[in-house]
Enzyme design. Structure first.
Site, short mmCIF file in Angstrom:
data_model
loop_
_atom_site.label_atom_id
_atom_site.label_comp_id
_atom_site.label_asym_id
_atom_site.label_seq_id
_atom_site.Cartn_x
_atom_site.Cartn_y
_atom_site.Cartn_z
N GLY A 29 0.82 -1.17 -0.18
CA GLY A 29 -0.11 -0.03 0.09
C GLY A 29 0.79 1.18 0.02
O GLY A 29 2.21 1.14 0.32
N TYR A 30 0.34 2.28 -0.27
CA TYR A 30 1.04 3.73 -0.22
C TYR A 30 0.69 4.48 0.87
O TYR A 30 -0.61 4.76 0.96
CB TYR A 30 0.96 4.52 -1.55
CG TYR A 30 1.80 3.71 -2.65
CD1 TYR A 30 2.89 4.39 -3.08
CD2 TYR A 30 0.88 2.62 -3.49
CE1 TYR A 30 3.58 3.64 -4.11
CE2 TYR A 30 1.83 1.85 -4.56
CZ TYR A 30 3.19 2.42 -4.60
OH TYR A 30 3.86 2.02 -5.64
N LEU A 31 1.63 5.11 1.58
CA LEU A 31 1.21 6.14 2.67
C LEU A 31 0.67 7.39 1.93
O LEU A 31 0.02 8.07 2.85
CB LEU A 31 2.33 6.54 3.55
CG LEU A 31 3.08 5.44 4.59
CD1 LEU A 31 4.18 5.83 5.28
CD2 LEU A 31 1.79 5.21 5.44
N VAL A 88 -3.47 5.00 2.02
CA VAL A 88 -4.44 5.60 1.41
C VAL A 88 -4.69 5.33 0.22
O VAL A 88 -5.69 5.60 -0.60
CB VAL A 88 -4.49 7.11 1.59
CG1 VAL A 88 -4.83 7.60 3.09
CG2 VAL A 88 -3.28 7.86 1.19
N GLY A 89 -3.58 4.56 -0.73
CA GLY A 89 -3.61 4.23 -1.77
C GLY A 89 -2.95 3.05 -2.33
O GLY A 89 -2.12 2.65 -1.38
#
Lengths: 167, 167
Positions: A29-31, A88-89
């Site tokens: 996931g991406y922060l 969040v992404g």
């Protein structure tokens, strides 16, 4: 330096499960909001990645011309799970099964969550036209189809695919 | 667990330089736009911090009620400098001078870049009213003035301060 070619295929049955000798839970996931990096308001993306019992933070600079910087920091797996909850992404989770067939190692990715139902098999070859033995359960090649990329699966998950996209 | 009280002061002269026995170059910055985290569009901030020959990546979750998560990952200093160049917010650089006086250790922060000209001295005490020997070069206390915080100095650097703010 060797060049590795990765080819990606659909699977037509569950027969690969009998030959799977190991499974590695994977998640990423991406922060950051990916759109913010793409817009140029931010210069780097921060990805959390878990592969079995190891985890990493991967920082990539936005591509500026031909140059791009990448950093990889090892991360305690417990921290990685906590960080994944803050992402969040680009959130994708899957179980990677390792399957030996005809002298090659296949990675069969069984996706979870919003991508549940999708299973793809990958093989690494020394050249794009290197010969390999096709297992019975191997389906159509999707190497060139960008909707199967991790980032694409996060933005437009398998759950939302049309019948034609599912092919 | 001990509680540490930090008091912060201006300095009135350069006399502290004679007593400084060590200098530590320090720098920090944020990979993310801080406004994005404050707006709630992102759940965590990612800070790069260099302290002499060590460096860290600090990830803090946005405060949700009373709970907040913090993660600290060691970082090679070379990577930290490269990452600092990618930062878009909260960028502050300073030289921290360590000065012994009257049995206490003072940290005299000489700011650089947009904050050049600002010098503040900090002391750690066991209690807010703990006695300490005042060096000759010590000026007015600014402990309670938020414009001296690192994040405030990044957003509104000393270069842009009004005469009354410099007061």
């Amino acid at each position: 330096m060797g060049i590795e070619i990765e080819r990606k295929f659909l699977v037509t049955s569950d027969a690969w499960r009998d030959a799977a000798h190991r499974v590695v839970p994977m998640a990423q996931g991406y922060l950051n909001d990916l759109a913010v990096v793409q817009s140029g308001a931010q210069n780097a993306s921060v990805r959390v990645r878990i592969e079995g019992d190891v985890a990493f933070l991967n920082i990539k600079s936005r591509e500026l011309g031909a140059s791009r910087q990448e950093f990889e920091l090892p991360l305690p797996v417990d921290d990685a799970h906590a960080l994944l909850a803050l992402c969040v992404g680009g959130r994708v989770e899957k179980r990677r099964h390792l399957v030996h067939h005809g002298g090659h190692l296949w990675e069969v990715d069984e996706f979870l969550g919003d991508n549940a139902g999708l299973v793809v098999a990958e093989i690494e070859l020394d050249a794009a036209d290197a010969p390999f033995a096709r297992p019975d359960w191997l389906g159509a090649e999707v190497t060139e189809h960008s909707r199967y990329y991790n980032l694409a699966l996060a933005a437009h998950p398998f759950r939302d695919w049309s019948a034609s996209e599912r092919g």
